[in-house]
Structures are given as structure tokens and as C-alpha cells.
Design an enzyme around this catalytic site. Structure first.
Site, PDB file in Angstrom:
ATOM      1  N   TYR A 244       0.888  -1.308   0.062  1.00  0.00           N
ATOM      2  CA  TYR A 244      -0.150  -0.086  -0.058  1.00  0.00           C
ATOM      3  C   TYR A 244       0.807   1.162  -0.033  1.00  0.00           C
ATOM      4  O   TYR A 244       1.663   1.220   0.928  1.00  0.00           O
ATOM      5  CB  TYR A 244      -0.746   0.070   1.340  1.00  0.00           C
ATOM      6  CG  TYR A 244      -2.098  -1.069   1.300  1.00  0.00           C
ATOM      7  CD1 TYR A 244      -2.450  -1.658   2.152  1.00  0.00           C
ATOM      8  CD2 TYR A 244      -3.166  -0.536  -0.014  1.00  0.00           C
ATOM      9  CE1 TYR A 244      -3.492  -2.269   2.188  1.00  0.00           C
ATOM     10  CE2 TYR A 244      -4.088  -1.394  -0.020  1.00  0.00           C
ATOM     11  CZ  TYR A 244      -4.368  -2.292   1.072  1.00  0.00           C
ATOM     12  OH  TYR A 244      -5.699  -3.033   0.963  1.00  0.00           O
ATOM     13  N   ASP A 272      -6.025  -0.802  -6.362  1.00  0.00           N
ATOM     14  CA  ASP A 272      -7.710  -0.622  -6.386  1.00  0.00           C
ATOM     15  C   ASP A 272      -8.189  -0.080  -4.941  1.00  0.00           C
ATOM     16  O   ASP A 272      -9.441  -0.157  -4.872  1.00  0.00           O
ATOM     17  CB  ASP A 272      -8.133  -2.158  -6.611  1.00  0.00           C
ATOM     18  CG  ASP A 272      -7.671  -3.165  -5.460  1.00  0.00           C
ATOM     19  OD1 ASP A 272      -8.186  -4.354  -5.632  1.00  0.00           O
ATOM     20  OD2 ASP A 272      -7.266  -2.818  -4.654  1.00  0.00           O
ATOM     21  N   HIS A 363      -9.954  -7.052  -5.323  1.00  0.00           N
ATOM     22  CA  HIS A 363      -9.550  -7.119  -3.749  1.00  0.00           C
ATOM     23  C   HIS A 363     -10.610  -8.185  -3.191  1.00  0.00           C
ATOM     24  O   HIS A 363     -11.132  -7.518  -2.018  1.00  0.00           O
ATOM     25  CB  HIS A 363      -9.873  -5.557  -3.295  1.00  0.00           C
ATOM     26  CG  HIS A 363      -8.957  -5.159  -2.301  1.00  0.00           C
ATOM     27  ND1 HIS A 363      -7.872  -4.332  -2.489  1.00  0.00           N
ATOM     28  CD2 HIS A 363      -8.852  -5.458  -1.005  1.00  0.00           C
ATOM     29  CE1 HIS A 363      -7.367  -4.019  -1.183  1.00  0.00           C
ATOM     30  NE2 HIS A 363      -7.880  -4.845  -0.491  1.00  0.00           N
TER      31      HIS A 363
HETATM   32  C1  LIG Z   1      -9.992 -11.499   2.492  1.00  0.00           C
HETATM   33  C2  LIG Z   1      -9.221 -10.332   2.622  1.00  0.00           C
HETATM   34  C3  LIG Z   1      -8.485  -9.668   1.355  1.00  0.00           C
HETATM   35  C4  LIG Z   1      -7.634  -8.577   1.338  1.00  0.00           C
HETATM   36  C5  LIG Z   1      -7.453  -8.011   2.721  1.00  0.00           C
HETATM   37  C6  LIG Z   1      -7.820  -8.502   3.885  1.00  0.00           C
HETATM   38  C7  LIG Z   1      -8.717  -9.724   3.811  1.00  0.00           C
HETATM   39  C8  LIG Z   1      -9.230 -10.337   5.133  1.00  0.00           C
HETATM   40  N1  LIG Z   1      -6.730  -6.836   2.756  1.00  0.00           N
HETATM   41  S1  LIG Z   1      -7.380  -5.681   3.350  1.00  0.00           S
HETATM   42  O1  LIG Z   1      -7.601  -5.629   4.587  1.00  0.00           O
HETATM   43  O2  LIG Z   1      -6.664  -4.283   3.032  1.00  0.00           O
HETATM   44  O3  LIG Z   1      -8.546  -5.664   2.509  1.00  0.00           O
HETATM   45  C9  LIG Z   1      -5.656  -6.935   1.607  1.00  0.00           C
HETATM   46  C10 LIG Z   1      -4.631  -5.935   1.538  1.00  0.00           C
HETATM   47  O4  LIG Z   1      -4.260  -5.687   2.806  1.00  0.00           O
HETATM   48  N2  LIG Z   1      -3.694  -5.489   0.529  1.00  0.00           N
HETATM   49  C11 LIG Z   1      -4.154  -6.074  -0.668  1.00  0.00           C
HETATM   50  O5  LIG Z   1      -3.714  -5.884  -1.676  1.00  0.00           O
HETATM   51  N3  LIG Z   1      -5.376  -6.950  -0.837  1.00  0.00           N
HETATM   52  C12 LIG Z   1      -5.949  -7.484   0.267  1.00  0.00           C
HETATM   53  N4  LIG Z   1      -7.067  -8.398   0.212  1.00  0.00           N
HETATM   54  C13 LIG Z   1      -7.648  -8.906  -1.081  1.00  0.00           C
HETATM   55  C14 LIG Z   1      -6.807 -10.142  -1.246  1.00  0.00           C
HETATM   56  O6  LIG Z   1      -5.419  -9.830  -1.824  1.00  0.00           O
HETATM   57  C15 LIG Z   1      -7.227 -10.779  -2.729  1.00  0.00           C
HETATM   58  O7  LIG Z   1      -7.400  -9.761  -3.684  1.00  0.00           O
HETATM   59  C16 LIG Z   1      -8.791 -11.467  -2.241  1.00  0.00           C
HETATM   60  O8  LIG Z   1      -8.639 -11.737  -1.186  1.00  0.00           O
HETATM   61  C17 LIG Z   1      -8.973 -12.568  -3.340  1.00  0.00           C
HETATM   62  O9  LIG Z   1     -10.137 -12.934  -3.180  1.00  0.00           O
HETATM   63  P1  LIG Z   1     -10.443 -14.235  -2.244  1.00  0.00           P
HETATM   64  O10 LIG Z   1     -10.447 -13.880  -0.919  1.00  0.00           O
HETATM   65  O11 LIG Z   1     -11.714 -14.523  -2.503  1.00  0.00           O
HETATM   66  O12 LIG Z   1      -9.518 -15.482  -2.611  1.00  0.00           O
END
Ligand SMILES: Cc1cc2c(cc1C)[n+](S(=O)(=O)[O-])c1c(=O)[nH]c(=O)nc-1n2C[C@H](O)[C@H](O)[C@H](O)COP(=O)(O)O
Length: 501
Positions: A244, A272, A363
Site C-alpha cells: 500500500y 484498487d 480485492h
Molecule cells: C480476504 C481479505 C482480502 C484482502 C485483505 C484482507 C482480507 C481479510 N486486505 S485488506 O484488509 O486491505 O482488505 C488486503 C490488503 O491488505 N492488501 C491487498 O492488496 N489486498 C487485500 N485483500 C485482497 C486479497 O489480496 C485478494 O485480492 C482477495 O482476497 C482474493 O479473493 P479471495 O479472498 O476470494 O481469494
């Protein structure tokens, strides 16, 4: 303190307890006291969550959200007050939480690991045994969660066209991603706050990835520190960094160059999330625990109405744009991949900008609701790249809703180099720890081998678009086989007094 500033006598719980207001606020974390009075207004999670623990031991609340080196990194040493004699600290009377008692009973009667036969089984168990704040954070999608469900449903709109009478005695599921050989065409994608689900956090994913020789993407917002996660890897184990981008580019430069020095083999810049999506399940559980309600409108301009996610991500730079790409190319030699690309035109721009890859991703449905699934965009991107002779100029990954190896095979047939998987490994880790992660990866391997054998392909490089029929992928009204497994884990809205069915 004696002459060379070492602490002669430990602080007592009573001494810390005297500093329990916004005018003088001390907290205890991991047996040491910290004066956070000046820091209160700067805390991304807002002052309220700290004031709830003013004069007390805040370790349990602090642990899942902050990497262990957070206070050393961000709190001036003059506010580090030294060790506390924990025997003198009054441990809070835990009020009986009926939900927590119910949850403990479900933990005692949960299915044994061997009863999990697919990734959705882990989700089903995790929903029942995880703490509600952890389940809410991991399972949340944005707004109506239409994209989150579409991510998996989209794969049901793709049908195989299997070949027969092909020698499929020896199946090879290995492939190469960004120049790294890996045993399976999936990687553990970046998901924040691993310790919400399991006190050991992301290092469990590191160990699972090591055992199955798959790649792990280290999240910026991990609960474990970056160095803990890298140290948990074995020599030769490949890890990527998910970034990030911080408004303070010096901080970003330090993180990127440290990651490269520690051996990371890819820089995945998340594009995104200039603002984190509205994840209402996450927000709801934050709301119930008013004391730790990070949605307080008080304090500075950080909008804390998004639960934990927003509170810990106020540093993200919404002004990030294409003009920044050359700067990244100037500070690192790592391949640069844009994570969260959602349309063909931006993939073409990525090739023209000279980056090495994109992840077609929304995401996990946690950002813009009704954004298309990664696999739907993939079906548009690969022909467009081939038309322009660009298909070898960039590696295209997708993530989102991958729950079966058949989803992986479909993505590879459509031209993806590999796929990222998020929630399934979080749920497996939260419900069963490292054995859960291990079994989840093994199940995918077993499914992958069977799928390849049944569509008549012996190695990954032979997967191609003629093996699938994706013509209805862009139709959003076709009926697709009911996702009964997925339906069962969707949380109904439960009123504060009502009991979940
Ligand atoms: C489930 C989950 C996903 C997050 C995630 C945290 C969780 C609990 N977090 S978030 O807190 O900011 O949203 C990140 C993150 O730190 N950075 C990121 O690039 N993607 C984040 N993602 C998105 C992740 O990298 C994938 O794009 C997404 O999880 C793929 O979908 P599935 O979970 O269905 O496999």
C-alpha cells in the site's frame, strides 16, 4: 533509573493505573508501559480505542492489529517507560460474553480436520468457530457483496471442453511465475491482520507455502512484522511484497528497498484501494463493541467509519497515479506488478508503462461493489493483448473467488500465469492452524491433478482457451448452478437482541 539509564525498579500496576485519562495516558503492552498521551490524536484507530485501556494492560487488543515492532518503530523512545511488574497489575474481570461461551462450545464440537474435503468446508467451519470480529473482517465484502459472490459464481459460467485419449499418466502441476518455479499455479495472496484469525498470524501461511513450494505475498498490513514473515521462510522460499503506497514516499521507499534487500522477488502495488471499501459486516462488529468503536467521529480527519480496515489504512495515498510508476522503477529492481487492475485499457497502459505484470482483481469484492470478477476481465484481456502482440510482454494473474482447482484450471486455460487465493487459507488457518493450511493446499493439489487428467492435459503449459467455453462469462443474468456451499456461509443480519439461527 541508574546512571546508564537502565531501569532499576519495575513500574507497578498502580503507578500505571494513575495515568488513565486523555491528559495522561499510559498503557501496558507485552509487559512494558508506554506514555501514549501525545500519540492519542495521531492514532489511526482514533483515541477512543486507546482510552478504553488507559492505565491498563492493552496487550490482547493490541496484538492482532499491530506488528510487534510497531511501538519501537513509531513511538518516540522517551515515551517507552520500561518494564511493569505484571504481578501488581489488576487483570480485568472478564464480563461473561454469552456469544463467546457459545463459540467456545462450537470450538469443542467442531469437525476434525480430516472431515474437510474442500476449501468451502474450511469457510463453513471458520464461520462457526472464529471470533465474530475476525469472521466479520475476513468474510466482509463491500456494500451488497455482489462482486464478492460474483467472483466465485463467474467460474460456474465457464464450462470445460475436455479432450479424450490423451496420455495423462504423469501430471505436472508446476509452473513459473515471475521467473520462479513453483509446484502449483496459485500463490497465497496478501490479506491483512492474520492474527485476528490465529495468534501466530501470517507466519503459518509462510510455513504452509514452504511445505507445498508455493509463493506467499506478504501484506503491508500484516499482523506479524515483515521481518518475522521473511525469517519464517526457508532458504530459497520465494516471497513477494504487497504494497500500500504511503503518502510519505520516504516510508514507502524504505519498505520497498528493505523488502528487496531481504530477497523479495516481486513488488505488487495495490492500485484498487485509494480508499478502502465499505465492509458492513466489519463495521457492524466494531459498532457493537462501543468502547473500541473506531468509528468515533471525534479526533482528527481520519474517517473511522469503516471498522478496523479504514483505521489502519489512513496512510494510503489516494493521489497515486501512472506518473508514479517511473519512480518505483527507479527505487527497485524487483519486477513491478499492479494488483487490482479491472479493465483491458489499464492492462495495455501497464504494458506501455513497462511493468512486469498485473493482477486482475477486485480485492476479493471488498472495494467497488459490482466491479467485474477477475476471470471475466481476463477473458477480455488476453485476446486484446494477443491482437497487439503484447501477450509475452506482461504476466497476467487473477484472484477472487478461487475455491476449486477447476477455477484455477479455467483461469489458466484463459491465459492467466497464476492465481491468488485469499480467504480459504485464512479460514483454514483460523479454524485449524498450520495443519489446516497444509490440508487446504494438499486438497487443491489433489483436485488439480484430477481436473487436468479429466480434461486431457498433462502439464500446465498445455492449458489453452480451446479447453473451455467462456461465451456466457460476460452475461450477468444467466442462471448458474446454485452455489449451495457458498450460500450457507452468508451471514444473515442478526439484530442485537436476536440469536443467530
Ligand atoms: C480476504 C481479505 C482480502 C484482502 C485483505 C484482507 C482480507 C481479510 N486486505 S485488506 O484488509 O486491505 O482488505 C488486503 C490488503 O491488505 N492488501 C491487498 O492488496 N489486498 C487485500 N485483500 C485482497 C486479497 O489480496 C485478494 O485480492 C482477495 O482476497 C482474493 O479473493 P479471495 O479472498 O476470494 O481469494
Amino acid at each position: 533509573r541508574d546512571s546508564n539509564d537502565t531501569q532499576k525498579v519495575k513500574l507497578t500496576g498502580e503507578q500505571v493505573a494513575e495515568h488513565n485519562s486523555k491528559d495522561s495516558c499510559w498503557v501496558i503492552v507485552h509487559g512494558r508501559a508506554y506514555d501514549v498521551t501525545e500519540f492519542l490524536p495521531e492514532h489511526p484507530g482514533g483515541p477512543k480505542i486507546i482510552l478504553k485501556y488507559a492505565g491498563k494492560d492493552a496487550t490482547e487488543e493490541f496484538e492482532p492489529i499491530h506488528p510487534p515492532d510497531t511501538l519501537d518503530k513509531y513511538l518516540d523512545k522517551k515515551y517507552h517507560l520500561g518494564e511493569v511488574d505484571m504481578k501488581t497489575v489488576e487483570q480485568e474481570e472478564k464480563e461473561v460474553d454469552p456469544d463467546e461461551e457459545e463459540r467456545q462450545k462450537r470450538v469443542e464440537t467442531m469437525p476434525i480436520l480430516e472431515q474437510c474435503y474442500n476449501l468451502m468446508d474450511f469457510e463453513h467451519v471458520a464461520r462457526r468457530v472464529m471470533k465474530k470480529t475476525a469472521w466479520a473482517y475476513y468474510s466482509s465484502g463491500a456494500d451488497d457483496e455482489i462482486t464478492m459472490r460474483e467472483n466465485h459464481a463467474a467460474f460456474h459460467k465457464i464450462w470445460f471442453r475436455p479432450r479424450i485419449l490423451v496420455d495423462v499418466e504423469n501430471i505436472d502441476t508446476s509452473t513459473t511465475m515471475l521467473g520462479t518455479k513453483t509446484d502449483m499455479p496459485f500463490y497465497v495472496t496478501a490479506t491483512a491482520l492474520g492474527k485476528l484469525g490465529n495468534p501466530e498470524g501470517e507466519v503459518l501461511l509462510t510455513r504452509g507455502a514452504r511445505k507445498h513450494n508455493v509463493i506467499q505475498m506478504i501484506p503491508t498490513l500484516a499482523s506479524c512484522s515483515f521481518d518475522e514473515i521473511v525469517d519464517a521462510a526457508e532458504d530459497g522460499q520465494v516471497q513477494w511484497l504487497q504494497l500500500y503506497v504511503n503518502k510519505d514516499r520516504e516510508v514507502t521507499k524504505r519498505i520497498v528497498q528493505h523488502a528487496e534487500k531481504r530477497g523479495c522477488k516481486g513488488l505488487f502495488i495495490t492500485v484498487d484501494a485509494p480508499q478502502l471499501g465499505r465492509r458492513e459486516k466489519d463495521m457492524r462488529t466494531k459498532f457493537q463493541d462501543v468502547g473500541s468503536n473506531v468509528q468515533s467521529s471525534g479526533g482528527n480527519d481520519v474517517d473511522r467509519s469503516q471498522g478496523a480496515a479504514r483505521a489502519i489504512s489512513s496512510f494510503i495515498d489516494p493521489s497515486l497515479s501512472w506518473k508514479d510508476i517511473p519512480w518505483f522503477q527507479s527505487i527497485t529492481k524487483m519486477p513491478i506488478i499492479l494488483k487490482g487492475v479491472q479493465r483491458v485499457e489499464d492492462v495495455i497502459k501497464a504494458v506501455e508503462a513497462g511493468v512486469q505484470g498485473v493482477v486482475l482483481s477486485n480485492h476479493g469484492g471488498r472495494q467497488l461493489d459490482t466491479a467485474p470478477s477477475g476471470v471475466e476481465v481476463l477473458a477480455q484481456v488476453m485476446p486484446a493483448l494477443r491482437e497487439r502482440g503484447m501477450q509475452d510482454k506482461i504476466e497476467v494473474f487473477i484472484d477472487g473467488g478461487i475455491r476449486r482447482a477447476s477455477d484455477i484450471v479455467k483461469a489458466l486455460c484463459l491465459g492467466a500465469t497464476g492465481v491468488g487465493i485469499g480467504r480459504p487459507f485464512l479460514y483454514a488457518m483460523s479454524a485449524y492452524g498450520l495443519p489446516g493450511v497444509d490440508r487446504a493446499m494438499q486438497l487443491l493439489k489433489d483436485e488439480m491433478e484430477m481436473n487436468m487428467r479429466l480434461i486431457g492435459v498433462a502439464k500446465v503449459s498445455e492449458l489453452n482457451p480451446t479447453l473451455v467455453d467462456a461465451r456466457s462469462l460476460h452475461l450477468h443474468t444467466t442462471t448458474v448452478p446454485e452455489d449451495t456451499l457458498g450460500r450457507r456461509v452468508y451471514d444473515p443480519l442478526v439484530g442485537p437482541k436476536e440469536k443467530a439461527a
